[in-house]
Scaffold this motif. Structure first.
Motif, PDB file in Angstrom:
ATOM      1  N   ALA A 334      -4.048 -40.291  54.935  1.00 21.13           N
ATOM      2  CA  ALA A 334      -4.978 -39.301  54.376  1.00 21.13           C
ATOM      3  C   ALA A 334      -5.355 -38.342  55.503  1.00 21.13           C
ATOM      4  O   ALA A 334      -4.493 -37.607  55.992  1.00 21.13           O
ATOM      5  CB  ALA A 334      -6.194 -39.994  53.778  1.00 21.13           C
ATOM      6  N   SER A 335      -6.584 -38.371  55.927  1.00 21.98           N
ATOM      7  CA  SER A 335      -7.011 -37.461  56.993  1.00 21.98           C
ATOM      8  C   SER A 335      -8.343 -37.924  57.566  1.00 21.98           C
ATOM      9  O   SER A 335      -9.148 -38.546  56.860  1.00 21.98           O
ATOM     10  CB  SER A 335      -7.179 -36.048  56.428  1.00 21.98           C
ATOM     11  N   VAL A 341     -10.759 -32.866  54.276  1.00 27.93           N
ATOM     12  CA  VAL A 341     -11.215 -33.771  53.206  1.00 27.93           C
ATOM     13  C   VAL A 341     -12.731 -33.937  53.131  1.00 27.93           C
ATOM     14  O   VAL A 341     -13.218 -34.799  52.402  1.00 27.93           O
ATOM     15  CB  VAL A 341     -10.546 -35.163  53.346  1.00 27.93           C
ATOM     16  N   ARG A 433      -7.817 -39.088  49.786  1.00 25.67           N
ATOM     17  CA  ARG A 433      -6.942 -37.941  50.095  1.00 25.67           C
ATOM     18  C   ARG A 433      -6.939 -36.941  48.936  1.00 25.67           C
ATOM     19  O   ARG A 433      -7.127 -35.742  49.132  1.00 25.67           O
ATOM     20  CB  ARG A 433      -5.525 -38.439  50.373  1.00 25.67           C
TER      21      ARG A 433
END
Ligand code: SF4
Length: 458
Positions: A334-335, A341, A433
């Protein structure tokens, strides 16, 4: 490439990993590039352009200062906060910037450009540095600060920390399922697996332990320093430090803990406040996994070390190793960039890491650790990033206390179960995400929505 524990836990300075630490590394790299390519003797001007979130909240997050420091050859893990401030003030007052062996005219107000309405296509945190000799352009480089102090260069695919070794590890994993399966296959705990990987990266166990101990030492120092200082935080919002007063109150009334068993929560909140006040003041903190969320993991680890029976140095190392494993899953799938995000990628990820790590050192199985990490994120999904005035102060400082308390609750909930649960950690990471993609950009570290536009700055 498998990340190192020390990619997730990096020693740096505040207030932001993506807007301060990352840009400083980027400019440090640009300086190296100028040196390697032999341009230092011929250049006479450098321009730096900031785009997207770096432009919109760069002033409040100290990006302009980070640019000056990186070009001056400072690394975020080595420069002292007082030294950093002196260098910035000297460049501002003299208009001269020392670039390794040469010095050039450099006025931060006119050579650093904030492109508030432009976003580079690769990532919302983009910056571009250009060196000139007269009107001739010598070098132009784009960098992207992708969260947690990681940077990507324009021609590279992968985000790596500056010192990443590229070593092969014995237990590679990219998903929580792989992590759990590998632990089961080799009869390892998550921390044992992580320490096995780190041994391959660092070369020997002593170095791994020294580095882990150093991370905890810096975390503890940031707690102590945050508790000792009073006054108003920089940036103009007029936010007063709260940690010192709270520490004095708690120390003055130890008997209160006998009457109120939840007093431990006040201590946890104190640790988180102290670290994030230090971060907001540009002090030394550990990026864990970001600076805005730098207080959550130290607060929960301090709770373990200071309040839990049987806590010890090995437990501290296991805590950090387990937390890093969970952080890697978010980084990979994801981040950890709020510009991508929102705050779920900062406080949410830190909460998830701390929850899993606490469950591990409280004796949880790998499945209970995974469950705790999942709970830690599930109830942070959708959390936006809307810092008032572009500063890492409101809601950031207090939000760290919430993340820490939630992490402790998540660990305790998971330990009350048997590890069986409905929502897998991999599913919640993917949900985070997707939620981040759907979130409007004004809630992603731009200070164009939420509290940032509904609270009057005065
Ligand atoms: S709101 Fe959250 S993500 Fe945004 S700067 Fe503050 S701590 Fe970081």
């Amino acid at each position: 490439m498998q990340l190192s524990i020390f990619d997730l836990f990096k020693i740096g300075i505040g207030p932001s990993s993506s807007h301060t630490v990352g840009p400083m590394w980027a400019m440090f790299r640009f300086l190296k590039c100028l040196s390697v390519e032999g341009h230092l003797d011929e250049l006479d001007r450098v321009e730096v352009h900031l785009y997207g979130s770096l432009a919109l909240t760069g002033k409040g997050h100290g990006t302009d200062k980070a640019v000056v420091l990186g070009l001056s050859g400072c690394r975020p893990d080595r420069v002292l906060p007082e030294e950093a401030q002196a260098i910035v003030e000297q460049v501002q007052s003299t208009g001269r910037l020392a670039l390794a062996s040469c010095a050039i005219d450099f006025n931060p107000d006119s050579e650093i450009f904030f492109h508030n309405d432009e976003v580079l296509s690769r990532h919302p945190n983009g910056l571009c540095a250009i060196a000139y000799a007269g009107s001739h352009q010598l070098v132009r480089r784009e960098y992207f600060s992708v969260g947690g102090g990681f940077i990507v260069e324009e021609d590279k695919v992968e985000a790596v920390a500056l010192d990443a070794s590229g070593s092969k590890v014995p237990y590679p994993f990219t998903t929580a399922k792989q992590l759990l399966d590998t632990c089961q296959q080799h009869s390892l705990s998550i921390s044992q697996l992580m320490l096995g990987n780190e041994l391959a990266i660092q070369g020997n166990e002593q170095t791994v332990f020294q580095l882990l101990d150093r991370i905890w030492e810096v975390m503890e120092s940031s707690i102590e320093r945050g508790c000792s200082l009073e006054g108003t935080l920089p940036g103009g919002l007029g936010i007063r430090r709260r940690a010192h007063r709270l520490a004095e109150e708690l120390k003055a009334k130890p008997e209160a803990a006998l009457r109120d068993p939840l007093t431990a929560m006040d201590w946890v909140s104190l640790y988180a406040l102290a670290v994030n006040e230090e971060n907001a003041a540009g002090g030394r903190v550990v990026t864990a996994p970001t600076n805005g969320a730098a207080g959550v993991i130290p607060a929960v680890l301090a709770y373990y070390m200071r309040f839990m029976h049987g806590a010890n140095q090995q437990g501290m190392r296991d805590f950090l190793a387990t937390a890093a494993a969970i952080g890697m899953l978010y980084k990979h799938n994801a981040s950890i960039s709020a510009a991508e995000v929102g705050c779920q990628g900062e406080i949410g990820v830190a909460c998830s890491m701390a929850a899993g790590a606490l469950a591990a050192v409280m004796g949880g199985s790998c499945e209970q650790v995974e469950n705790a990490a999942e709970i830690g994120m599930e109830h942070n999904l959708g959390m936006t990033c809307d810092p008032i005035g572009g500063l890492v102060q409101v809601p950031c400082i207090e939000r760290n206390t919430m993340g820490a308390i939630k992490a402790i609750n998540a660990a305790r909930l998971a330990l009350r179960g048997d590890g069986q649960h409905r929502v897998a950690l991999d599913s919640v990471i993917e949900t985070m995400r997707q939620t981040g993609i759907d979130m409007q950009s004004k809630y992603k570290e731009t200070s164009q929505g939420g509290l940032a536009v509904n609270v009057v700055e005065c």
